[in-house]
Design a protein around this motif. Structure first.
Motif, PDB file in Angstrom:
ATOM      1  N   LYS A   1      12.819   3.720  11.370  1.00  0.00           N
ATOM      2  CA  LYS A   1      12.144   4.461  12.597  1.00  0.00           C
ATOM      3  C   LYS A   1      11.723   3.345  13.448  1.00  0.00           C
ATOM      4  N   THR A   2      11.453   2.021  12.998  1.00  0.00           N
ATOM      5  CA  THR A   2      11.116   0.749  14.051  1.00  0.00           C
ATOM      6  C   THR A   2      12.449   0.503  14.585  1.00  0.00           C
ATOM      7  N   THR A   3      13.512   0.403  13.786  1.00  0.00           N
ATOM      8  CA  THR A   3      14.683  -0.014  14.549  1.00  0.00           C
ATOM      9  C   THR A   3      15.126   0.894  15.585  1.00  0.00           C
TER      10      THR A   3
ATOM     11  N   MET B   1       5.177   3.593  20.611  1.00  0.00           N
ATOM     12  CA  MET B   1       4.065   3.433  19.676  1.00  0.00           C
ATOM     13  C   MET B   1       4.631   3.179  18.402  1.00  0.00           C
ATOM     14  N   ASP B   2       4.449   1.973  17.891  1.00  0.00           N
ATOM     15  CA  ASP B   2       5.098   1.761  16.366  1.00  0.00           C
ATOM     16  C   ASP B   2       3.727   1.744  15.319  1.00  0.00           C
ATOM     17  N   GLU B   3       3.617   2.804  14.682  1.00  0.00           N
ATOM     18  CA  GLU B   3       2.378   2.950  13.698  1.00  0.00           C
ATOM     19  C   GLU B   3       1.137   2.285  14.286  1.00  0.00           C
ATOM     20  N   PRO B   4       0.767   2.886  15.588  1.00  0.00           N
ATOM     21  CA  PRO B   4      -0.273   1.886  16.230  1.00  0.00           C
ATOM     22  C   PRO B   4      -1.550   2.105  15.706  1.00  0.00           C
TER      23      PRO B   4
HETATM   24 MG   LIG Z   1       8.413  -0.006  10.905  1.00  0.00          MG
END
Ligand SMILES: [Mg+2]
Ligand SMILES: Nc1ncnc2c1ncn2[C@@H]1O[C@H](COP(=O)(O)OP(=O)(O)OP(=O)(O)O)[C@@H](O)[C@H]1O
Ligand SMILES: Nc1ncnc2c1ncn2[C@@H]1O[C@H](COP(=O)(O)OP(=O)(O)OP(=O)(O)O)[C@@H](O)[C@H]1O
Ligand SMILES: [Mg+2]
Lengths: 220, 223, 367, 288, 367
Positions: C41-43, C159-162
């Motif tokens: 996901k982050t990637t 937004m990454d797991e904000p």
């Molecule tokens: Mg991640």
């Protein structure tokens, strides 16, 4: 021997002008290495962070330097920097302060939380701006902590220079020693400690002023 | 480099009361004694303060002040006051030099142990001493050892100055070399001191390997 | 619009974090990437603002390959919010928010004004503007993070797991804040989470990724819940899928019975022989007061003196069928009282009516 | 001119204790001194006398041994150094046998390198000595170095680091004197005598610690140490007529008794060398 | 049994963390303390093992005032698990677990054997025994923490938000592990959490505390959900209270209709005119295959060739009414198929049957 009082106050009064000039000399010789050390440690520390590979060798070199006895280094520098010159004392002290300041800079930059660095990148900081506006300011508390140690040791080490003819307040130690005279020694020790305390206090103050954001961080 | 050959190549420098073996032994001797004395003072104090949190501010402040004490000044003062009949007075400045790094690092090491760990230890029914001995010290050990190492190196390097008041050790080469304008001698002394310091580093790396659990990671030292 | 076109990311160590990902995140919508830890996901997210560059394939921003844009310039046009907020500890809140405006060379006054406006917009007390991040709670920091990302009014927000580091209560309020903001701002948002509830709540579209970087399903939340593409997705969606699906059905779906409400001024005499076991009693303004059991009514007098059982209500305009179901389950009568915005009763939802509505939904689900 | 190394120092203004006048003038002289109080005092006297004549002076005092300073004078790092003619000759000519003032001066003329010169010696002599405690002197009956010969094999002798190298052979040749052990007691020689670490020590007769502790200096009946009149050693290139005449005028007034009185002030009254020097110069009309 | 008798804790700075708390944590049960941050949960918990001593009142352990017991001795008889596990970083996993046995003077071999047994019991691979804590994931560390607390088989276990630092999936599995363990071990457990879902899931009894250290309500989870004592508790329990309450109603509450299931070998001919719109089709072993719509059945042949819609099932023995409801909502027929442990259909739950069961529950709730 017992009749010699520990402190002859009148001697201090009579010799205050020369003590004062020794003090000034001491301040200069201990301050310059810290300032120069900091100016050198910053780029070197940055380089060590940028190219991790050179950190270990640099630190090994610094540690060897650090373990060289100051007196020997002073003596060996005389042919290069001259007899009883400030440079003789200042040059080695620059290296000693580097041994403290480089790791401080590296640790300081290491103390920048990764998420902060990442968000700086994500906001479109160019690398240089990121360094100047984000990473260096955040490194300040750790660098200042190193600077405090460097300053105090530098102030204390200058006096060894008296053995080669230039040691600021250290002159009082030699003088007192030769004449079996406590007063100058005590005056010297007290002034050196006082000087260190003042430098330390100033740096703490600087830290407070520069990093209001880190105060009480632990309790937050 | 020629200088080095001049000094180390001279067989006269390898025997007699002024020979390298004797000087080295002397240097080691009083460095060790000074370090041991400093440990005797600083380790228990650091452990106690780190463990109880009592008197922390005072000690950290005075440790910094002790760092500022000029070794040379202290040395001449102590020798003038106490005379040279024993080596003990000469050791005082060296001890004063070694105490701050040991004290501060021990204190920081113990204090810096995760409070949850301390909590868990008490929660399991360890007594105060057991918490200190079985949990805090092993976890703080890398920092404590680093403090000792810094102290040892400073003592080894600074013990040189003691030659000024007539003490033996490798400092003699440095001081005598200067007095007789014999640079190889000074340089030789410096090199020997540096080598000794290097050896101290190695010894500490070894101790670290032996004593520190692989589960404990290193933290930054305070000089 | 953000387009992933056959994007693959292979890390130096050989890990394939994203595997031929093709999808679109439409303009003005929230697209959520959800999946287990390590699924890429982050990637994927970071390939949008070039924090990471793809090994193969292209990421397009409104049709332009992002790799053709200078990274800092690209990034200044894309807001980015992460878990730990990533606030600059050495800058005051207001200056944190004004970071990108400063970078873009706005004048100081304008940048700060903008920052203050945004702080207000994300629901922060303006008193906080002069504080430093460490003086704020986790939830407040997260709000500042959002404000900062919005400062230069970027069309796109990543937004990454904000919200994953804050406690559940604060988290819920942050989620609602975000939905409210999005209703006003209409940004193109890509939101990463590993919490399926959050994904379903926030996403206009939800992309479920599986470990190895494969797209398992991309659908709107209701479809996702009713028709998971495979066992992996079904498993990942977890229990209560049926109940949760009701969240996407409007309360209007359910029919009301007006005859089960009575004003409090009504005489009991006429009510005692009603077939209904329970009646909803309303005050003069039509607001519910509680349930009266018809069997227990006194022979004379009005309802005013009658003991009433507590009631369950739901707002037909705002709430979903899920809330209606919950209300019927909480109510002693097994019926819920539907109210309007002002809290006035519109009628009663009986279990039969609910059942009927559910039948429609269930039927629709697999149509 | 001046000290090129001061110029390389990072601090432009050289305002330390070691200098009493801002550098820069082409005629500046650098007065040095060895690291013992009498030499410091002499250097102060020279420096202040010169200052009184308007010469620019930089002081580098209390630095080290002859070995170090001699090289500096030769190299020009120092211009003027208070010296002791006998010791100086022994230093430049290891094989000299000269004992009298005249022989020594002649020897120096011959042996000193071209760039160096010894100016007029003063009447003041400061002999190197072998010194013992009063108790030992009384117990064994020691008053001269000759008295030492019969007991020396059981004694340890100490002195500055350079002492053994300079004197071991000389003692043997002159007196047949041999010690059990040689120790480098450096600046702590007097203390070492007092403590009993060594029985005999090489200190100057004017060492404050000798004076303070009432140590006994043995008479050098065979002049093993040679006549040690005080005289300025100068680097010829650095001095001009004013300097030479001023220093000669100083030497003309300086005698042993006077020097001892001055040293008592420094040692016992703890007056600063600078103050003592100033007072003496004023009294002798060499400064106002 | 642990008894709080009018216990008050006032900190040096004047904060009243716990205010006249009186409650009992019965032997062999899990008592959960739940409440918002700062309400005094941790303080209460730590007064049990004397990490904190009360300012007023008494804490009794099986009738004995704990302040009369030497703290280390007391603590060795009480397991203690905290959020970050608090493992000793310098000791291997097995030695971490054996800490208290060592303290109690067990011999090394016995202590380690016990540790290995416990590692197995909490579901950890024995390969991990020789590792150091930093080599374990958060969830694994938490399991070690539990094992360590159990090592000397203490009758009482205190757990302070033990699972709050791990991700939701791991958290769920840790919770289930704990319930499984407790079923075997029957410890007296006091469990602190701020997550109401966790409290309701794990607790035999749940104590809701409000800020200021007051006990707001102490009840079993079902009662708590159906009859919150006041608005604070109601608010704290959050939405879906009605639905969640169904978790505590056994699936057996619902009546089944056996006539709606048909074996796959049945001829379609006889089924086409049934009044029922859907029938559950079973295989030879009685396992459900799916739903057949009676209107769409072909005129001849068996059900074997008929297209079937997917089905929702629930296990009547194990699942709650909540799962039954969810299954009806997922099923296209609006009915769920009840299965036994072996997966064989026992009958069909119609919406009417469910409704009736719910009525009983709802009725009971406010009786
Ligand atoms: Mg991640
Ligand atoms: N710099 C890197 N080098 C090598 N592998 C990496 C790197 N960054 C991530 N990975 C690997 O790529 C995969 C995907 O990582 P990514 O961070 O995108 O996952 P994620 O879905 O965001 O997970 P999480 O929910 O844990 O944040 C993981 O297997 C991870 O270990
Ligand atoms: N040592 C202390 N000194 C003063 N006040 C304290 C101390 N420890 C806790 N408090 C205060 O007591 C109150 C209760 O604290 P406690 O830690 O028991 O809360 P909690 O319910 O466990 O909260 P959380 O969910 O955040 O862990 C809080 O207001 C807290 O700030
Ligand atoms: Mg707590």
């Amino acid at each position: 021997m017992r009749e010699e009082p520990l402190v002859r106050w009148d001697w201090i009064g009579r010799n205050w002008p020369s003590i004062q000039s020794l003090l000034e000399d001491h301040v200069v010789m201990s301050l310059v290495p810290i300032v120069v050390g900091l100016l050198v440690a910053l780029p070197l520390g940055l380089a060590c962070v940028r190219w991790r590979g050179i950190y270990q060798p640099t630190m090994s070199l610094m540690n060897v330097t650090y373990s060289l006895p100051s007196l020997a280094v002073f003596v060996m520098l005389i042919p290069v920097t001259g007899l009883a010159t400030r440079a003789t004392v200042i040059v080695p002290l620059v290296f000693y302060s580097l041994a403290v300041l480089i790791p401080a800079v590296v640790d300081g930059l290491g103390s920048v939380p990764d998420h902060v660095r990442q968000s700086a990148v994500a906001m479109g900081f160019t690398p240089l701006r990121r360094l100047l506006l984000v990473e260096l300011p955040i490194a300040v508390p750790v660098v200042l902590a190193g600077l405090r140690v460097a300053a105090v040791s530098s102030i204390s080490l200058v006096s060894v220079g008296a053995l080669v003819g230039r040691g600021g307040l250290g002159y009082l130690f030699i003088d007192g020693w030769q004449r079996q005279f406590y007063t100058p020694i005590i005056v010297g020790v007290v002034l050196v400690v006082l000087l260190a305390a003042i430098a330390d206090a100033l740096l703490v103050l600087a830290q407070r002023l520069l990093t209001p954001w880190s105060r009480a961080r632990g309790t937050a | 480099m020629n200088w080095l050959v001049d000094f180390f190549g001279d067989p006269a420098n390898w025997s007699g009361p002024d020979g390298i073996p004797v000087r080295l032994t002397e240097h080691l001797q009083f460095s060790t004694v000074a370090l041991l004395l400093a440990m005797l003072v600083a380790l228990p104090l650091g452990l106690w303060i780190g463990h109880t949190g009592r008197g922390a501010l005072l000690v950290v402040l005075s440790a910094n002040a002790a760092r500022a004490l000029p070794t040379l000044g202290l040395l001449v003062l102590v020798v003038l006051l106490a005379g040279l009949s024993t080596d003990l007075p000469v050791l005082i400045p060296l001890v004063a030099l070694a105490v701050p790094p040991i004290l501060v690092n021990t204190y920081e090491g113990v204090r810096g142990v995760d409070p949850d760990l301390r909590d868990a230890a008490y929660g399991m029914g360890l007594r105060g001493g057991q918490v200190l001995g079985r949990v805090l010290v092993p976890v703080a050990l890398p920092l404590i050892l680093l403090g000792l190492r810094l102290a040892a190196i400073q003592v080894v390097a600074t013990a040189t100055v003691a030659a000024f008041v007539g003490l033996g050790g490798l400092g003699r080469y440095v001081v005598d070399g200067f007095a007789t304008n014999d640079y190889p001698r000074t340089l030789g002394g410096a090199v020997l001191v540096a080598l000794l310091a290097l050896l101290v580093q190695l010894v500490f790396v070894l101790i670290q390997r032996l004593l520190v659990s692989p589960g404990v990671r290193r933290r930054n030292a305070v000089r | 619009m953000i387009t992933f076109d056959e994007v693959t990311k292979r890390y130096a160590d050989g890990t394939v974090a994203v595997d031929r990902l093709t999808l679109e995140a439409p303009t003005g919508e929230i697209t959520v990437f959800v999946g287990p830890s390590g699924c890429g996901k982050t990637t994927s997210l970071r390939m949008i603002n070039r924090m990471i560059d793809p090994s193969e394939g292209r990421v397009l921003l409104d049709g332009v390959d992002v790799t053709t844009i200078d990274p800092p310039t690209l990034r200044r046009g894309i807001g980015y919010v992460i878990q730990q907020a990533g606030l600059f500890p050495h800058r005051k809140i207001v200056d944190n928010v004004a970071t990108v405006p400063y970078l873009l060379g706005w004048d100081k006054k304008k940048a700060r004004d903008r920052a203050m406006e945004l702080l207000e917009r994300v629901g922060l007390d303006l008193k906080l503007a002069g504080r430093y991040p460490f003086q704020l709670s986790g939830g407040q920091q997260q709000r500042v993070g959002v404000a900062r990302a919005l400062a230069a009014d970027p069309p796109v927000l990543l937004m990454d797991e904000p919200f994953s580091a804050v406690d559940p209560v604060v988290r819920t309020s942050l989620q609602e804040e975000l939905l409210r903001l999005q209703a006003e701002l209409n940004k193109t948002i890509v939101f990463v989470t590993h919490d399926i509830d959050e994904a379903v709540k926030l996403g206009d579209r939800v992309a479920v990724l599986r470990v190895g970087g494969h797209l398992a399903q991309l659908d709107d939340p209701a479809t996702l819940l009713s028709r998971p593409a495979d066992d992996f997705v079904r498993e990942f969606l977890g229990r209560d899928r049926g109940i949760r699906r009701l969240s996407f059905v409007s309360g209007h779906e359910v029919g009301l019975r007006a005859d089960l409400t009575v004003p409090v001024s009504t005489e009991t005499a006429g009510l005692r022989d009603t077939a209904e076991p329970w009646l909803a009693v309303l005050d003069e303004d039509g607001r519910p007061l509680g349930w009266a059991r018809t069997d227990d009514l006194p022979a004379s007098g009005t309802l005013a003196g009658v003991p009433l059982a507590p009631y369950g209500t739901f707002d037909r305009g705002r709430d979903s069928l899920r809330a209606a179901l919950d209300a019927t389950l909480l109510s002693p009568s097994g019926c819920a009282i539907a109210v309007d915005d002002a809290g006035r009763a519109e009628g009663v939802v009986t279990r039969e009516a609910l059942s009927e509505a559910l039948d429609r939904v269930a039927g629709g689900a697999h149509a | 001119g001046g000290d090129p190394l001061t110029n390389t120092s990072p601090t432009p203004a050289d305002s330390g204790a070691a200098s009493s006048s801002g550098g820069g003038g082409s005629k500046k002289v650098v007065v040095g001194s060895a690291n013992f109080p009498e030499n410091v005092l002499l250097a102060e006297i020279y420096a202040q006398a010169l200052e009184a004549k308007g010469v620019q002076v930089e002081k580098k005092l209390n630095i080290g041994s002859r070995e170090v300073l001699y090289e500096q004078v030769k190299g020009g790092g120092l211009t003027i150094l208070p010296e002791y003619i006998g010791s100086l000759l022994a230093f430049v000519d290891k094989s000299t046998t000269a004992k009298s003032k005249e022989d020594i001066l002649a020897g120096l003329k011959e042996k000193l390198p071209a760039e160096l010169e010894v100016l007029e010696p003063a009447a003041a002599e400061d002999n190197n000595s072998l010194t013992v405690t009063k108790e030992l002197s009384q117990k064994v009956g020691l008053t001269t170095i000759e008295d030492l010969v019969k007991v020396a094999k059981g004694y340890t002798v100490g002195g500055p680091p350079e002492f053994q190298a300079r004197q071991e052979k000389n003692f043997k040749d002159t007196y047949g004197l041999e010690f059990k052990e040689w120790k480098k007691t450096g600046d702590a020689t007097a203390d070492a005598i007092k403590d009993g670490t060594i029985q005999v020590g090489n200190v100057f007769t004017t060492d404050p610690k000798v004076i303070i502790n009432g140590l006994i200096s043995l008479q050098d009946t065979k002049h093993a140490f040679g006549a040690d009149n005080v005289a300025p050693l100068v680097n010829k290139a650095g001095v001009d007529e004013t300097v030479t005449s001023t220093l000669n005028a100083v030497s003309a007034k300086l005698d042993t008794a006077g020097l001892l009185t001055l040293m008592k002030r420094v040692s016992i009254d703890k007056d600063d060398a600078a103050t003592v020097a100033k007072d003496w110069l004023t009294q002798n009309g060499l400064a106002s």
